[in-house]
Design a protein around this motif. Sequence first.
Motif, mmCIF file in Angstrom:
data_model
loop_
_atom_site.group_PDB
_atom_site.id
_atom_site.type_symbol
_atom_site.label_atom_id
_atom_site.label_comp_id
_atom_site.label_asym_id
_atom_site.label_seq_id
_atom_site.Cartn_x
_atom_site.Cartn_y
_atom_site.Cartn_z
ATOM 1 N N THR A 119 29.780 12.896 30.369
ATOM 2 C CA THR A 119 30.395 13.015 31.690
ATOM 3 C C THR A 119 30.371 11.697 32.446
ATOM 4 O O THR A 119 31.385 11.268 33.008
ATOM 5 C CB THR A 119 29.676 14.104 32.506
ATOM 6 N N HIS A 120 29.211 11.031 32.455
ATOM 7 C CA HIS A 120 29.118 9.750 33.159
ATOM 8 C C HIS A 120 29.966 8.681 32.478
ATOM 9 O O HIS A 120 30.530 7.808 33.157
ATOM 10 C CB HIS A 120 27.665 9.291 33.246
ATOM 11 N N ARG B 47 32.817 9.164 30.926
ATOM 12 C CA ARG B 47 34.217 9.410 31.299
ATOM 13 C C ARG B 47 34.509 8.969 32.722
ATOM 14 O O ARG B 47 35.628 8.585 33.041
ATOM 15 C CB ARG B 47 34.546 10.886 31.152
ATOM 16 N N ARG B 48 33.507 9.035 33.580
ATOM 17 C CA ARG B 48 33.691 8.637 34.976
ATOM 18 C C ARG B 48 33.484 7.141 35.182
ATOM 19 O O ARG B 48 33.680 6.638 36.288
ATOM 20 C CB ARG B 48 32.731 9.416 35.866
ATOM 21 N N GLY B 49 33.048 6.421 34.129
ATOM 22 C CA GLY B 49 32.857 4.984 34.231
ATOM 23 C C GLY B 49 31.544 4.573 34.869
ATOM 24 O O GLY B 49 31.409 3.448 35.340
ATOM 25 N N GLU B 50 30.582 5.448 34.897
ATOM 26 C CA GLU B 50 29.284 5.164 35.506
ATOM 27 C C GLU B 50 28.302 4.716 34.415
ATOM 28 O O GLU B 50 27.455 5.484 33.961
ATOM 29 C CB GLU B 50 28.774 6.408 36.231
ATOM 30 N N THR B 51 28.396 3.460 34.036
ATOM 31 C CA THR B 51 27.623 2.970 32.890
ATOM 32 C C THR B 51 26.120 2.918 33.167
ATOM 33 O O THR B 51 25.329 3.077 32.241
ATOM 34 C CB THR B 51 28.122 1.584 32.461
#
Length: 53
Positions: A20-21, A23-27
């Motif tokens: 999920t993270h 896909r949201r770009g929250e590396t």
Amino acid sequence: MLVPVTAGAWVLLMAGAMITHGRRGETAFVALNLVYLVLALVVAVGRFGPASF
């Protein structure tokens, strides 16, 4: 018996959180969830493994 089951469920939860993270770009959160996943995996293997502690 509940600790290894919970650790296994936590591994699955953290894998889903990483997806999920990601896909949201929250590396940064992907890396944090990876740390939690590894810790839960160590507990699960330590409890289920052949030489459980």
